[in-house]
Structures are given as C-alpha cells and as structure tokens.
Design an enzyme around this catalytic site. Structure first.
Site, PDB file in Angstrom:
ATOM      1  N   GLY A  57      -2.945  10.177 -14.870  1.00  0.00           N
ATOM      2  CA  GLY A  57      -1.470  10.937 -15.135  1.00  0.00           C
ATOM      3  C   GLY A  57      -0.339  10.437 -15.928  1.00  0.00           C
ATOM      4  O   GLY A  57      -0.480  11.763 -16.462  1.00  0.00           O
ATOM      5  N   GLY A 180     -11.414  12.123  -9.514  1.00  0.00           N
ATOM      6  CA  GLY A 180     -11.681  12.016  -9.980  1.00  0.00           C
ATOM      7  C   GLY A 180     -12.033   9.845  -9.669  1.00  0.00           C
ATOM      8  O   GLY A 180     -12.865  10.308 -10.710  1.00  0.00           O
ATOM      9  N   ASN A 246     -14.625  17.795   6.471  1.00  0.00           N
ATOM     10  CA  ASN A 246     -13.600  16.934   6.126  1.00  0.00           C
ATOM     11  C   ASN A 246     -14.724  15.107   6.875  1.00  0.00           C
ATOM     12  O   ASN A 246     -14.828  14.976   7.495  1.00  0.00           O
ATOM     13  CB  ASN A 246     -12.521  16.749   7.464  1.00  0.00           C
ATOM     14  CG  ASN A 246     -11.057  16.524   7.525  1.00  0.00           C
ATOM     15  OD1 ASN A 246     -10.993  14.891   8.163  1.00  0.00           O
ATOM     16  ND2 ASN A 246     -10.006  16.629   6.803  1.00  0.00           N
ATOM     17  N   THR A 268     -10.377   9.345  -0.109  1.00  0.00           N
ATOM     18  CA  THR A 268      -9.470  10.517  -0.529  1.00  0.00           C
ATOM     19  C   THR A 268      -7.929   9.708  -0.816  1.00  0.00           C
ATOM     20  O   THR A 268      -8.134   8.522  -0.488  1.00  0.00           O
ATOM     21  CB  THR A 268      -9.359  11.104   1.492  1.00  0.00           C
ATOM     22  OG1 THR A 268      -8.722   9.540   1.625  1.00  0.00           O
ATOM     23  CG2 THR A 268     -10.550  11.861   1.937  1.00  0.00           C
ATOM     24  N   SER A 269      -7.303  10.894  -0.985  1.00  0.00           N
ATOM     25  CA  SER A 269      -6.189  10.495  -1.947  1.00  0.00           C
ATOM     26  C   SER A 269      -4.710  10.400  -0.713  1.00  0.00           C
ATOM     27  O   SER A 269      -4.043  10.357  -1.128  1.00  0.00           O
ATOM     28  CB  SER A 269      -5.352  11.339  -2.919  1.00  0.00           C
ATOM     29  OG  SER A 269      -6.263  10.926  -4.395  1.00  0.00           O
ATOM     30  N   ALA A 270      -5.295   8.735   0.258  1.00  0.00           N
ATOM     31  CA  ALA A 270      -4.097   9.382   1.348  1.00  0.00           C
ATOM     32  C   ALA A 270      -3.595   8.144   0.767  1.00  0.00           C
ATOM     33  O   ALA A 270      -2.385   8.214   1.335  1.00  0.00           O
ATOM     34  CB  ALA A 270      -5.281   7.532   2.226  1.00  0.00           C
ATOM     35  N   TYR A 277      -4.431  15.031   1.058  1.00  0.00           N
ATOM     36  CA  TYR A 277      -5.405  13.894   2.506  1.00  0.00           C
ATOM     37  C   TYR A 277      -5.343  15.415   2.711  1.00  0.00           C
ATOM     38  O   TYR A 277      -4.562  15.990   3.523  1.00  0.00           O
ATOM     39  CB  TYR A 277      -4.656  13.122   2.915  1.00  0.00           C
ATOM     40  CG  TYR A 277      -5.923  12.888   4.283  1.00  0.00           C
ATOM     41  CD1 TYR A 277      -6.586  11.752   4.062  1.00  0.00           C
ATOM     42  CD2 TYR A 277      -5.780  13.171   5.561  1.00  0.00           C
ATOM     43  CE1 TYR A 277      -8.017  11.672   4.841  1.00  0.00           C
ATOM     44  CE2 TYR A 277      -6.588  12.508   6.280  1.00  0.00           C
ATOM     45  CZ  TYR A 277      -7.668  11.719   6.098  1.00  0.00           C
ATOM     46  OH  TYR A 277      -8.020  11.743   7.378  1.00  0.00           O
ATOM     47  N   CYS A 414     -19.625  -3.746 -18.641  1.00  0.00           N
ATOM     48  CA  CYS A 414     -20.417  -4.934 -17.925  1.00  0.00           C
ATOM     49  C   CYS A 414     -19.440  -5.765 -17.336  1.00  0.00           C
ATOM     50  O   CYS A 414     -19.103  -6.216 -18.061  1.00  0.00           O
ATOM     51  CB  CYS A 414     -21.846  -4.675 -17.895  1.00  0.00           C
ATOM     52  SG  CYS A 414     -22.230  -5.810 -19.152  1.00  0.00           S
ATOM     53  N   GLY A 496      -2.056   0.985 -12.448  1.00  0.00           N
ATOM     54  CA  GLY A 496      -2.149   2.175 -10.738  1.00  0.00           C
ATOM     55  C   GLY A 496      -1.283   2.391 -10.432  1.00  0.00           C
ATOM     56  O   GLY A 496      -1.751   3.021  -9.345  1.00  0.00           O
TER      57      GLY A 496
HETATM   58  N1  NAD Z   1      -8.381   0.121  -7.669  1.00  0.00           N
HETATM   59  C1  NAD Z   1      -7.998   0.611  -6.904  1.00  0.00           C
HETATM   60  O1  NAD Z   1      -7.762   0.579  -5.901  1.00  0.00           O
HETATM   61  C2  NAD Z   1      -8.248   2.433  -6.781  1.00  0.00           C
HETATM   62  C3  NAD Z   1     -10.047   2.715  -6.630  1.00  0.00           C
HETATM   63  C4  NAD Z   1     -10.767   4.076  -6.926  1.00  0.00           C
HETATM   64  C5  NAD Z   1      -9.919   4.441  -5.981  1.00  0.00           C
HETATM   65  N2  NAD Z   1      -8.531   4.078  -5.447  1.00  0.00           N
HETATM   66  C6  NAD Z   1      -7.998   5.230  -4.614  1.00  0.00           C
HETATM   67  O2  NAD Z   1      -8.619   5.892  -4.015  1.00  0.00           O
HETATM   68  C7  NAD Z   1      -8.184   6.962  -3.705  1.00  0.00           C
HETATM   69  C8  NAD Z   1      -8.778   8.830  -4.402  1.00  0.00           C
HETATM   70  O3  NAD Z   1      -9.029   8.586  -5.999  1.00  0.00           O
HETATM   71  P1  NAD Z   1      -9.017   9.595  -6.867  1.00  0.00           P
HETATM   72  O4  NAD Z   1      -8.968   9.659  -8.377  1.00  0.00           O
HETATM   73  O5  NAD Z   1     -10.785  10.152  -6.911  1.00  0.00           O
HETATM   74  O6  NAD Z   1      -8.281  10.952  -6.016  1.00  0.00           O
HETATM   75  P2  NAD Z   1      -8.514  12.651  -6.600  1.00  0.00           P
HETATM   76  O7  NAD Z   1      -6.778  13.133  -5.451  1.00  0.00           O
HETATM   77  O8  NAD Z   1      -8.645  12.772  -7.224  1.00  0.00           O
HETATM   78  O9  NAD Z   1      -9.534  13.106  -4.859  1.00  0.00           O
HETATM   79  C9  NAD Z   1      -9.767  13.174  -3.589  1.00  0.00           C
HETATM   80  C10 NAD Z   1     -10.231  13.732  -2.835  1.00  0.00           C
HETATM   81  O10 NAD Z   1     -10.384  13.713  -1.472  1.00  0.00           O
HETATM   82  C11 NAD Z   1     -10.448  14.758  -1.049  1.00  0.00           C
HETATM   83  N3  NAD Z   1     -10.022  14.299  -0.116  1.00  0.00           N
HETATM   84  C12 NAD Z   1      -8.916  14.634   0.884  1.00  0.00           C
HETATM   85  N4  NAD Z   1      -8.839  14.747   2.111  1.00  0.00           N
HETATM   86  C13 NAD Z   1      -9.432  14.766   2.652  1.00  0.00           C
HETATM   87  C14 NAD Z   1     -10.803  14.964   3.574  1.00  0.00           C
HETATM   88  N5  NAD Z   1      -9.774  14.559   5.198  1.00  0.00           N
HETATM   89  N6  NAD Z   1     -11.766  14.765   4.040  1.00  0.00           N
HETATM   90  C15 NAD Z   1     -13.004  14.709   2.520  1.00  0.00           C
HETATM   91  N7  NAD Z   1     -12.542  14.410   1.517  1.00  0.00           N
HETATM   92  C16 NAD Z   1     -10.990  14.955   1.569  1.00  0.00           C
HETATM   93  C17 NAD Z   1      -9.813  16.033  -2.094  1.00  0.00           C
HETATM   94  O11 NAD Z   1     -10.853  17.399  -1.861  1.00  0.00           O
HETATM   95  C18 NAD Z   1     -10.500  15.724  -3.332  1.00  0.00           C
HETATM   96  O12 NAD Z   1     -11.519  15.525  -3.880  1.00  0.00           O
HETATM   97  C19 NAD Z   1      -6.425   7.483  -4.417  1.00  0.00           C
HETATM   98  O13 NAD Z   1      -5.755   6.841  -2.933  1.00  0.00           O
HETATM   99  C20 NAD Z   1      -6.741   6.202  -5.624  1.00  0.00           C
HETATM  100  O14 NAD Z   1      -5.969   5.375  -5.634  1.00  0.00           O
HETATM  101  C21 NAD Z   1      -7.677   3.135  -5.350  1.00  0.00           C
END
Ligand code: NAD
Ligand code: NAD
Lengths: 555, 555
Positions: A57, A180, A246, A268-270, A277, A414, A496
């Site tokens: 971001g 992502g 979904n 999902t990006s909850a 979400y 790794c 993050g």
């Molecule tokens: N180290 C960590 O703590 C860690 C590691 C990985 C991911 N994460 C968390 O995981 C989440 C995802 O990250 P990201 O970068 O992939 O986010 P992102 O926003 O790029 O992707 C989220 C995806 O979820 C989909 N989506 C949303 N609501 C949905 C639903 N109800 N059903 C199905 N699909 C749905 C969206 O279309 C999107 O493609 C974030 O909250 C991130 O902080 C945390």
C-alpha cells in the site's frame, strides 16, 4: 527494454539496477546496498515505482526522488569505514565508523508513542519529514511475491507436520480469497501435495491466478468444484481449484453435503469490512452500489455475513477440520458482532509459526548481485545438499525452481533455523570466494521473524507470558546486529499492521567471499535468529529453551 | 563502614563498588560497567537502594535482585569479544561480537506504541517482565545530584549569555520551589554571580538547602527577603535567599512594590497539581487536610492559583523580566483553566538549551574508576587547560570543586560541544595511558542531550520544522554509537516525562589508555553529539547548519 509503462518520475534508465561483477561503489557492501535499493524500485518488483512505493500500500524505499538521488550519490562515495544514516528514507549523514560496522543504518517511521498514529504520521509525511517503511521496503530487501508464497507454503507445511505426518497428500484444504496475499494459498497447498478449494467472488482474480499457474482450475458451479476436490483428494492428487462464489456459500454447501474437510482458513480482506469483504447476501454489483450509496447498511450486512462465516468455520472445526485464522481479523469482527466463541480457533502465528520461531526458524532469503539466475541455481543446489533431512525444504526448493518466476535480481527464500542460517551463510561466502558464483550474494530476511518483531496483533499475539507488547526485543535485535557487523540494519514502526501496532528490525549481510565477511556472517547469522530463540525461551516456550541449550544461547 | 541505615534486600558489603586499579572482570570495559552499575545503587547515590531505585521516583538499575546478581555474574565472565544483552533490567544473553563492539547493549521500558501507557507498563512490571529505566538509572551512568546542579547552572549561564553579557552579576532572579530539582536553582544562580530569591512553602526544604550550602540565607518575612535581595543586587553580590511563602504571594508583593526583577521562572511541581502545587489560598496544613478530604475542591483551588501565578508571571514579563517555563507544565495548567495567552513566555529548552544543542553541546560527564578524588582533580585541571576561552565552564569548574560533594565514585559534569568532547575524551585516554590517573576513566552523558532524545513536551518541544515527535533520531543515535564502539549503549522509553512521551538513548565509553580505546573515543565522541548537530541542522537551525559545516558533518 520493452517497458510499455511510462513514468512521470521514475527514470527507467537512471535507476536501473547495476548487475555483473564490477563495482560502481567503493566496496561490495556499499554496492549491495545500492543494488538492493534500486532492485526494490525495479518495476518488476515494486508496486508503484513512480511513487517509490515498493509494496504493502504505502511502503517506500526512499522518502522522495531528491532523497533517492542523494542516497545513491552517498552510497557511491561511501568509504568502507564509514556509515550512512537514513532517517525515514532520507540520507542525513555519513559518519566515521570502522570496517566491521554496518555501512548503512536506517530508522523508518518511528514516532514517540503518544504521537504514533496515522493522523500525526500523515501530517509529518505531508510536511516531507517522514515516509512509511513497511518492513522490507524501507530496509531494501524486498524481492517480490516469492516471500508471500514461501511464508504461506511454510504455514501449510507446519500444518502438515503437526496434523498430517508431514504432507497434505490426500487432504482437502478449504479457504477463500485470491487477492495479493491470498493468491499464494492454492500454490502453497499443492506444493505441500494437497488439494485446495478456494472461494473467490471476483472472476478476474481467479483468471489472474490461473495465468501465473498459482491456481490449476476454475469452476463457476459450487457442486462441481466440490466434486472435483473430493475426487482429487481420493486420488491423492495435488490440485488447486478456484470456485466463483462467496466463502459463506461454499462452507454452507460443504456442510449440507457433509463433506469431510481437513484444513480450513480464510484470506478475504475482513480486516477492512467496507472494502475487503463481500457479504454473501449481495452480488458483486450490488455490493459496489451499496458501498457508495449506504455505507452503514453495507457494513451491517458485512458484519452479519462475517459472523455467519465464523459460525460455519466453527461448525466445520467441530466436525474435525483443522481450523485457523490467517491474520485478517475475521474472528475479531464476528466477536464485535456478538459471537462470543469466535476465538475458539487459533491465529496462525501461535498455532503454526511460533513453534518455528522457537527453533530460530524464519524467512531467510538471499539474492544474486550478479543478476544471473545461474547463481541462484548454484545456491539452490548447495542448500539442498546442506539440509538433506529437511523434507519440506527439499520439496520447496524443487518446486520453487519450476513455479516461481524471478522478479528483479534473482533471489530465493526458505525458512532456516538456528545453526542452519550460519551454515548457509558461510557456505555462500565460500561460493563467492571460490568463484562458483559470479558476484557476491546478499543475505537478508523479512522483519516478520523470530527475534525481530513486537506486534501484539500478529507475530507476538498471545505470548505465553503476556509479553506481547514488549518492544525491547526488536530493539536489542537491531543493536546486536549492528554490533555484530551486519551490512545494513534498520528499525521500523508500523509494518503490515499499521501505526502504533508494531516495532520491528531488519538485517542484511553481504557474503563477498572475504575472511572478514565470514567472521561477520558467522556472528550475525548466529545472533540474529539467536535473539528469537532467547526471546521465546524467556517467555517460557519449551522448544525455545531446548534450542537455546543446544546452541549455547543460555547465560 | 558506619552505615546506620539497614536494608532488607540491599547488601552493603556484597554490592559495594570495587575501586582501585585492579580488575575483577576480564577487561576494563566490563569492569567499568560493573562499577558504574554498583555505583548507581550505592546508598550515597541511589534514592532507594533497597528497591533498586536510583532516582526519578521509579528509575531502576536492574529489574530485581536476582537479575542484579545475574548481571554481576555475567559481567564477571564476559569476554572482551562478547556482548551482554539487558532487556528492561534483566540479563537475557551473552552473544559473540568483537572487541570494537559494545560490551553491553540495553533496551529499557520499550513498548509497542499502542500499549505504551502506564497501565500496561504497570501490569508488565507486576508480572516481572519490565522495569522503568528513567534515563541514566537503567543505563548505569547516574552520578548523583551534580547533574541537576550543572544542568540548572548551564540554563542560567545561557540566560546570562543571551540577556546579560555572560554573567548574572547585578541581576535578580526570582523563582519558587526548593525540591529535588528546584533546590539546585539558588546555587546555580549564585554560581553565575547573581542574586536568587526563591519562594518555598515548606520550611524543612529551605533548611535542608541551607545545610548543604545550596542556599545562603532564609527569611520568613516576604518584605525583608525582598529588601535583602534588592540590596545584594545593588552591591553586585552573589546571594541566594529562601523565603517561606507561596510563590503567588511573593510575585504579588514584588508587583505591588514595583521591584525590577531580571529573570523569572518556577519549579513548583505544577506537573502534579494534587500533590506538587500548594494553592496560595491555603496554608500547608489546610492543604494537607483538603487534599485527602475533598480532592476536587483542592484541584479547583490549585488551578485557580496556578492561573493567577501565570498571570503574575506575564505581568512581570511585561515589565521586562526575562521569563521562562522550567519544564513543570505550569503554562499548560493555566491554559487548561482558561488563560489563553499562558504560552506567551517560552519553555527553557527552545529558549536556552536548544541553541546549545545546535552546537552539539550537552551534559558530558565522567567518573574516576579508581574511586580516588585526586583523579578527578587531575581531569578538572586538564579540562580547564583545554578550554581556557570558555568562561562559564571555567567558573563552573572552579566552583564545583568548592561546592559539589562527590556521591559514590568521584565524578564531574560539564557541557561540552562538537569537537570539544572528542578532544576531552582523547586527553583523558592520555592521562590513563601515562599513569597520571590511577585507573581508567569512564565517560558518558545524560539522555537529555543534543542528538539522543525525542520528547515533544520537553527536549524537542516546538522544533522549527514541526518534527518534535520524530523518534528516528534517538534510534539512529543508539545505532551509530553501537557501530562506533561505545562501551555500552541503551535505548529507553519514558524517562522524565513518562510512558508514551519520549524515546531516548544513552551512551558510555571507557578511556582505558589503549590505542584501540583512542580510536573508539574519537569516533564515538564525534558521532554522538554529531547526531545532534545533524538533527538540528535538518530541522533548519542556522547555528546547527554552521556547526555541521565547520565540523564536516554534511553529506
Ligand atoms: N501475515 C499475516 O498476518 C497475513 C498473511 C496473509 C494475509 N493476511 C490477511 O489476509 C487478508 C487477505 O490479504 P490480501 O492481500 O490477499 O487481500 P486482497 O484485498 O488483495 O484480497 C481479498 C480477496 O478476497 C475476496 N473476497 C472478499 N470477500 C469475499 C467473500 N465473502 N468470499 C469470497 N471472496 C471474497 C476479494 O474479492 C479479494 O480478491 C488480509 O486481511 C490480510 O491482512 C495476513
Ligand atoms: N528538565 C526539566 O524539564 C525539568 C528540570 C527541572 C525541574 N523540572 C520540573 O520542575 C518541578 C520541580 O521539580 P522537583 O523535583 O524540584 O519537585 P519537588 O516536588 O521535589 O519540589 C517542588 C517544591 O515546590 C514547593 N511548592 C509547591 N507549591 C508551591 C507554591 N505554590 N509556592 C511555593 N512553593 C511551592 C513544594 O513544597 C516542593 O518543595 C517538576 O514539575 C519538574 O518536573 C523539570
């Protein structure tokens, strides 16, 4: 270079990463810093080179283009007994130190705690006094999405070791989100030999993952997707399936059909309910409309949906699925909405990553300064030979070669633990000394590592002794890596999880084939994970206490 | 030892500071750390040795007695190429580094910002996971009240230079409060050759200051005190006068009688209105009763009084008194109570200390590890000879010898700037090398220094560019001192302003007479204040920009 994108500020020629075995600086350590800084900004690597944004971001490698130019000029004139100081992406001084000291010291986004919030940070950023360093962006050791794939692979490998005898072969993992970070899930599961079924509401996301081969097949019908998953599991075949639906609908149908699933999570990006979400009661189009038209109503539906989502996960957990939260705060959302037992399944760090941290394991990474992929092939082979008994590592190395495309300088990641990192670093130094690779190798890691981060909502969630928020540890980590002679050391805030929520340290060290480098590598690659072992032993974790004893890390 | 106090935990014999020229550790740097740690806890130095509290209410040198014993044992076995790590007063590891690296690295009271409050800290302290390091308590370089006297002396010397041609001779300074810190005011003013008139409501406080000769005379009648002050001023005599009355009453009477006063400040404990400030409408006894009986009513009266107090200060400022706030938050209290122009007089840091910081000046201090006062006499003479042109320094050295009693290891403090510190450190090393002193000399400073602190309500209040809360600077300071080879380096949180309000770094370096020490001294004593010059130059202060140019500190 057939770069079709045109940039306003980022000059593709001027900021091109030097490669090959000739120096443009006065020593290899300075040269490494220069190459890795420019590599971070390479359009193949960076999210938005034009804004100096590398990833996450707003994570930047330099405060602005003037600062970038000054850093480059400073690195070029920096002597091998001097140290360059970087304050939130701006070079502020060159001071006399000595050859065994770091060549660069960086502090990014650090604020006095009472002012450590986005509002004050944004004000300072507007005034040109700060930048957001994220983790590896501001510490010049980001190397593209391989890190995410490997981190996710390692989590599923840990799940496999803990619950399925070391492999996901013959198991079904269910999750959602192909964004992502979440997009790394299907590949990570198949690399662990399992079947992955992922719900995703956006079709283009599924298609993108098919293109890069992170995902094997797409379905638009839930039942057909489930049938394919069950069949693959029965055949012991590794297969990843994206299904356009979904997450809630997928879980409901799995329960209705009484399908046995083995692991369950969600990406999902909850964490961002308004943007990230999609409620199961809306189509994508309805969601887009409602989001702008009636924010409150959208949020109400999203919270209803997230609560149901967690209830379904708990129901599947009760039926035997190994269930965990993947750092997206889904549990917290459900709890805020009244679900008292939302935290009945654990976060991924306490459950799977912390046991690795206790052994000093974490995201070890390296890049070939030559720019030649053949150099990484040489290191891959070396690592495979050094750790023959480490099965998940062997599998990763084999598959990474096939599945991971390099971005910018060729690099590899790794997870290695206490003892292993030192061994690898010294062996790399030998490769350089004996000319088996064409130029020095730069070694680093993510800040999300065993001894380098305090982050109560993620890496240090639910520590056994309650020391989640104690930030002395990453600070001691930065100090001891400086004392040991790492090539560059950084201390960041925010990463993050954002302003106020974490303090973390970065470390990079160059293997240039000299004897002096060998001594530094030995110290730094022992002490750096060693701090993690010590930190977890101090918190009372048995595995860490044993590791500390074994590696002579006790007082 | 005729120590009449008896202790429950503090063992006078066991924790006695070693002195003399023989090592009890494996090298002088370790030995210095051991001696300074124990010196911090010496009953002549520490506020409450039995609780390991050195100063500042709760500033500790070690987390608990078990940690203290472990630190001592660790320092005794520590090799000269190893580094001991201290996490909030507890030793947590000994790691391999090298001879030019620090022997000890300390991080005290650091919390992830969102948890950086007293409530969370207290919880961690109760669990035995943290301690409060204050500034020099947890970094093992507190040496008693000399530091307070010198800091106050330096402030009044700066006032004298700015407004009165370098001396307070023939001027009248008015203030209030003869407590722990405020008690240094009368001596500091007379050392600057001026007349000091101090209001204090507690008679025993006045008597205590008379005993230690920090104060010359006591009056119980306001008019007589004023008459004596006016007479001394007219005679150009240095004299300090304590008057038993409320600050408000003294100022009211000065205005009524239209007495010309030259400087005006205040060191009542206005930062803590319930405990530290006695309203002028109450006697001490009434105040004590009301405080317990009706807290709200007490606070209402205190705020009324503080508002009037500031109004009177503004009135005297309008009549020509050089008026400043001495870090007790009196202005803020008055403003909270509706006085819009309360901040019309400045804080002491922006007004008098910051110009010194811009030249790299700050509280340089050293102690004789031999324990022999004769060694400090030798260093006093050396410093006097090194800086003949520095008048306020010459005056300080002369008077300090007469007026300052040593506490624990003999020590000296004086403010030195960029260039001067390096010069002094190298000269001390020569004294050790040539045997002119009996044992090595340990050199340090307060964390309240030019390049080592971010504290928006005090040291970095009202920075020209608005960078008050940027904490990258003290962090870079700790990192660069570690890189340069200081003997021990610390990074603390909270200090004198409390949890959430500051981040600051400590540094100590030993002059043991070796060539290697000379190289380290040269680097560290150049870089450490150099960071301050750089920090202030970056913020746009002209004096700092000039100093940076002169000392080659620009990029
Ligand atoms: N180290 C960590 O703590 C860690 C590691 C990985 C991911 N994460 C968390 O995981 C989440 C995802 O990250 P990201 O970068 O992939 O986010 P992102 O926003 O790029 O992707 C989220 C995806 O979820 C989909 N989506 C949303 N609501 C949905 C639903 N109800 N059903 C199905 N699909 C749905 C969206 O279309 C999107 O493609 C974030 O909250 C991130 O902080 C945390
Ligand atoms: N570096 C700095 O910022 C700095 C330096 C010195 C002092 N200070 C501040 O100065 C204040 C004093 O510090 P201290 O350690 O001496 O405190 P203290 O509590 O030991 O002493 C305060 C004294 O003021 C007296 N007093 C209270 N109300 C009075 C009144 N209305 N009139 C006259 N006397 C009154 C009390 O009897 C007491 O002796 C504190 O607020 C401290 O934080 C700050």
């Amino acid at each position: 270079m057939s770069n079709t994108v045109t940039y306003k500020n980022y000059d593709v020629e001027k900021y091109k990463t030097p490669t090959g075995s000739h120096l443009t600086c006065k020593g290899w350590v300075q040269e490494a810093a220069l190459r890795m800084l420019l590599n971070n900004l390479n359009p193949e690597v960076a999210e938005r080179p034009d804004d100096l944004i590398v990833y996450g971001g707003r994570g930047k490698a330099a405060r602005n283009f003037e600062a970038l130019d000054n850093i480059i000029a400073s690195l070029k004139k920096l002597e091998s007994n001097q140290t360059l100081l970087i304050q939130s992406g701006k070079p502020v001084g060159i001071l006399q130190t000595h050859t065994d000291a770091p060549r660069v010291l960086l502090s990014n986004s650090q604020l006095v705690p009472n002012w450590a919030n986005w509002q004050h940070f944004d004000e300072l950023e507007r005034k040109g006094l700060m930048m957001y360093g994220q983790m590896t962006a501001g510490s010049w050791i980001y190397i593209g999405s391989q890190g995410i794939v490997q981190g996710t692979y390692e989590t599923f490998a840990a799940v496999a070791r803990k619950h399925f005898n070391g492999t996901l072969k013959g198991t079904l993992s269910v999750t959602a989100g192909l964004g992502g970070m979440g997009g790394a899930q299907p590949l990570s599961v198949t690399m662990n030999e399992g079947v992955c079924l992922v719900a995703e509401v956006e079709e283009w996301r599924i298609d993108k993952r098919l293109e890069t081969k992170y995902l094997d097949v797409k379905y638009t019908n839930i039942d057909e997707a489930i049938d394919a998953a069950v069949a693959a599991k029965a055949a012991g075949k590794a297969l990843s399936i994206g299904v356009l639906c979904n997450a809630v609908h997928l879980l409901q149908r799995l329960i209705e059909r009484n399908i046995a699933i083995d692991t369950l999570t969600d990406q999902t990006s909850a964490h961002d309910p308004l943007i990230g979400y999609i409620p199961h009661t809306l189509t994508n189009q309805q969601a887009n409309e409602l989001r702008t038209k009636d924010k409150e109503q959208y949020l109400a539906l999203a919270y209803d949906s997230m609560k149901l989502h967690v209830e379904l996960m708990l129901a599947l957990q009760a039926k035997g699925a190994v269930t965990f939260d993947y750092g997206n705060n889904l549990r917290a959302r459900a709890k805020e909405h009244g679900l008292q037992n939302a935290f009945d399944f654990p976060g991924f760090v306490p459950a799977y990553i912390r046991p690795l941290f206790c052994e000093g394991k974490g995201p070890f990474r390296w890049a070939a300064l030559s720019g030649d992929p053949a150099d990484i092939a040489v290191t891959d082979e070396l690592i495979a030979n050094l750790f023959p008994e480490n099965e998940s590592l062997q599998r990763w190395l084999k598959l990474a070669k096939e599945r991971i495309a390099f971005q910018g300088l060729p690099a590899r990641i790794c997870w290695l633990g206490q003892g292993e990192r030192e061994k690898a670093g010294l062996a790399f130094n030998e490769l350089v000394r004996t000319g088996k690779v064409k130029a020095p190798i730069v070694i680093g890691r993510d800040h999300l590592d065993t001894g380098s981060v305090a982050s109560p909502n993620r890496e240090t969630e639910a520590m056994q002794d309650g020391s989640d928020a104690v930030a002395d540890w990453p600070i001691l980590n930065a100090l001891v890596n400086t004392a040991g002679g790492a090539s560059w050391v950084s201390l960041h805030h925010g990463g993050g999880v954002g302003m106020g929520y974490s303090i973390h340290a970065g470390m990079v060290i160059v293997a240039d084939g000299t004897e002096e480098a060998a001594a530094r590598l030995s110290r730094v690659l022992r002490n750096d994970p060693g701090m993690g072992v010590i930190r977890h032993a101090d918190a009372g974790y048995d595995v860490a206490i044993d590791t500390a004893k074994k590696h002579n890390l006790t007082l």
